[in-house]
Enzyme design. Structure first.
Site, PDB file in Angstrom:
ATOM      1  N   GLU A  85      53.113 -11.995  17.170  1.00  0.00           N
ATOM      2  CA  GLU A  85      52.462 -12.040  17.894  1.00  0.00           C
ATOM      3  C   GLU A  85      51.079 -12.830  17.479  1.00  0.00           C
ATOM      4  O   GLU A  85      50.730 -12.983  16.390  1.00  0.00           O
ATOM      5  CB  GLU A  85      51.737 -10.665  18.120  1.00  0.00           C
ATOM      6  N   LYS A 280      47.927   0.845  16.671  1.00  0.00           N
ATOM      7  CA  LYS A 280      48.837  -0.407  16.883  1.00  0.00           C
ATOM      8  C   LYS A 280      48.257  -1.714  16.384  1.00  0.00           C
ATOM      9  O   LYS A 280      48.886  -2.333  15.654  1.00  0.00           O
ATOM     10  CB  LYS A 280      49.135  -0.453  18.519  1.00  0.00           C
ATOM     11  N   ASP A 296      60.571  -1.822   4.508  1.00  0.00           N
ATOM     12  CA  ASP A 296      61.106  -1.194   5.544  1.00  0.00           C
ATOM     13  C   ASP A 296      59.682  -0.793   6.525  1.00  0.00           C
ATOM     14  O   ASP A 296      59.101   0.154   6.106  1.00  0.00           O
ATOM     15  CB  ASP A 296      61.816   0.189   5.198  1.00  0.00           C
ATOM     16  N   HIS A 393      41.698 -13.729  21.491  1.00  0.00           N
ATOM     17  CA  HIS A 393      43.341 -13.577  21.525  1.00  0.00           C
ATOM     18  C   HIS A 393      43.892 -14.551  22.234  1.00  0.00           C
ATOM     19  O   HIS A 393      45.018 -15.320  21.872  1.00  0.00           O
ATOM     20  CB  HIS A 393      43.581 -12.174  21.795  1.00  0.00           C
TER      21      HIS A 393
END
Ligand code: HMG
Length: 447
Positions: A85, A280, A296, A393
């Site tokens: 991202e 998130k 992991d 962004h």
């Protein structure tokens, strides 16, 4: 797909690709070139990748970026970040630079304990089982000695075993709750091996104990598995500074910024819709370093989300406080990661990532990853309470839009200059692109 296949796993890599092309891609041979173009040129490295998982047909790349200037516990780090991202790495780097001048990140390892369970069904007198367990606890632990010897030599191993009566939740349900220290490893395989031995020893010992009836001897082991919820393998990272030291942001004064920032965190603490997006954003930073260091990320995320729900409602993993003119922002989250075992000694990029971080111990890595999550959250909230998220962004996302439009390098440069002082949106870029190439906008709008 035309028909199911049996024995797919036994085909060679070439055979698997051929089957896929014929059965799934209707014989489109160009798929082969795409898959081949992602294979590693060094056969030894490719073989390693082939063997990481099953049915490998090629590699799937993620970019590896770096975020410099992370001052963590007085040590300057450059963080390796593997993520798809745009703006995540830039945001982490920008937050690191900001806190570099304000004392950096301070971390605390609250604990490093891991947990596993033998889930079993016992039909009979619970008190008899409890007495048996107290008598045989050491015997159960001793039965794992051959598995735990090396870990014990490193200072780890099994630290506690207890019997948990869960019959009020489900009839006949008991657990052996086992606590571990796994030193520098994440420890999943070690824990599961110990649990399997404990379960076997438990059933054998009950079977040979004549105080139990035939029914009681029929202990049914349901599962022997670690828990990815590790509330005692916990890390805290924090930043703090006097409010005046928070610089003016987009015309927002330090005091107004601190107040809005505090409110934004409070909203994530009380509102699950916001908490989910907020967390998130935290995992943007955490996952990127977890993946780069070969750990992991599903386990780290699962534990983080459970921790976020520990009050019975899903809440923010970060917290903010303004007291006596001091702005304090911190994260507390479980972090079961390792620096040995798994991919850490195998994947060339993972090895490089660990070297980049100065080959940290597992607790040091816990702190580094927590700092990356905190930095990411700081950057996102800073943008959210000032200019809005889209400005920064989308500035970072511009090249992705241009690549989708198949812009030339020269066109890309023109666009980067053009949008320097403008807010990027997908629509604005496409319109400008059409204008520049003199093509109708309607031809670019997907039906
Ligand atoms: P800016 O102020 O326009 O950047 O910020 P700048 O050009 O002034 O550069 C300042 C520093 O930012 C640079 O320092 C770099 O550290 C970094 P320098 O290296 O020049 O000394 N930086 C870059 N690093 C690498 N490549 C670049 C680059 N540009 C700047 N191209 C920035 C721009 C995007 C950093 C800022 O607007 C920002 O932090 N925005 C937040 C972005 C973000 O959070 N992205 C995550 C994805 S959005 C999301 O999924 C989560 C969210 O929904 C979570 C939530 O809601 O909480 C937001």
């Amino acid at each position: 797909m035309k028909s199911p296949i049996k024995g797919f796993s036994k085909l060679t890599q070439q055979g698997k690709i051929e089957w896929l092309v014929n059965e799934v891609f209707d014989g489109d041979q160009s798929v082969i070139n795409t898959l081949k173009s992602y294979l590693h040129q060094d056969e030894k490295v490719q073989k390693l990748h082939n063997e990481f998982i099953e049915n490998t047909i090629t590699n799937y790349y993620l970019p590896l970026g770096v975020a410099p200037n992370f001052l963590i516990d007085g040590k300057l780090h450059t963080l390796p970040m593997a993520i798809e991202e745009s703006s995540v790495v830039a945001a982490a780097a920008k937050a690191a630079q900001f806190w570099l001048k304000r004392g950096g990140f301070k971390t605390t390892i609250v604990g490093t304990e891991k947990i596993g369970h033998v889930h079993f069904m016992y039909r009979g007198d619970g008190n008899k089982l409890k007495a048996f367990f107290e008598e045989n606890k050491n015997h159960l632990k001793d039965a794992t000695d051959d598995i735990t010897a090396n870990m014990q030599a490193r200072g780890g191993g099994i630290t506690a075993i207890s019997l948990v009566d869960k019959t009020s939740d489900m009839a006949d349900y008991y657990q052996l709750d086992v606590r571990f220290q796994t030193c520098d490893s994440m420890g999943a395989n070690f824990i599961n091996s110990c649990l399997e031995r404990l379960a076997e020893t438990l059933t054998q010992t009950i079977e040979s104990d004549n105080r139990f009836t035939q029914t009681e001897k029929q202990v049914q082991i349901v599962m022997r598995i670690l828990s990815n919820y590790t509330p005692n393998c916990l890390v805290r990272a924090e930043v703090r500074c006097p409010i005046e030291d928070l610089s003016e942001e987009e015309g927002v004064s330090p005091h107004e910024f601190a107040e809005k920032f505090y409110r934004a965190v409070r909203i994530a603490e009380i509102e699950p819709y916001r908490a989910t997006t907020h967390n998130k954003g935290i995992f943007n930073g955490i996952d990127a370093v977890v993946i780069a260091t070969g750990n992991d990320f599903r386990a780290v995320e699962a534990a983080g989300h459970t921790h976020a729900s520990k009050s019975g409602q899903y809440r923010s993993l970060t917290h903010c406080e303004i007291e006596n003119g001091i702005f304090r922002f911190w994260i507390e989250t479980p972090m079961a990661v390792g620096v040995v075992g798994g991919l850490t000694g195998l994947h060339p990029m993972v090895k490089l990532a660990h070297r980049m971080l100065g080959n940290p111990s597992a607790p040091e890595l816990m702190g580094i990853i927590a700092a990356s999550g905190l930095a990411q959250n700081f950057a996102a909230l800073r943008a959210l309470v000032t200019s809005g998220i889209q400005k920064g962004h989308m500035k970072m996302h511009l090249l992705n839009i241009l690549n989708q439009l198949e812009a030339t390098e020269e066109e890309k440069q023109l666009f980067v200059n053009y949008f320097k002082d403008k807010v990027v949106s997908h629509n604005a870029v496409v319109r400008k692109f059409c204008e520049m190439r003199d093509i109708p906008y309607s031809s670019m709008v997907k039906k």
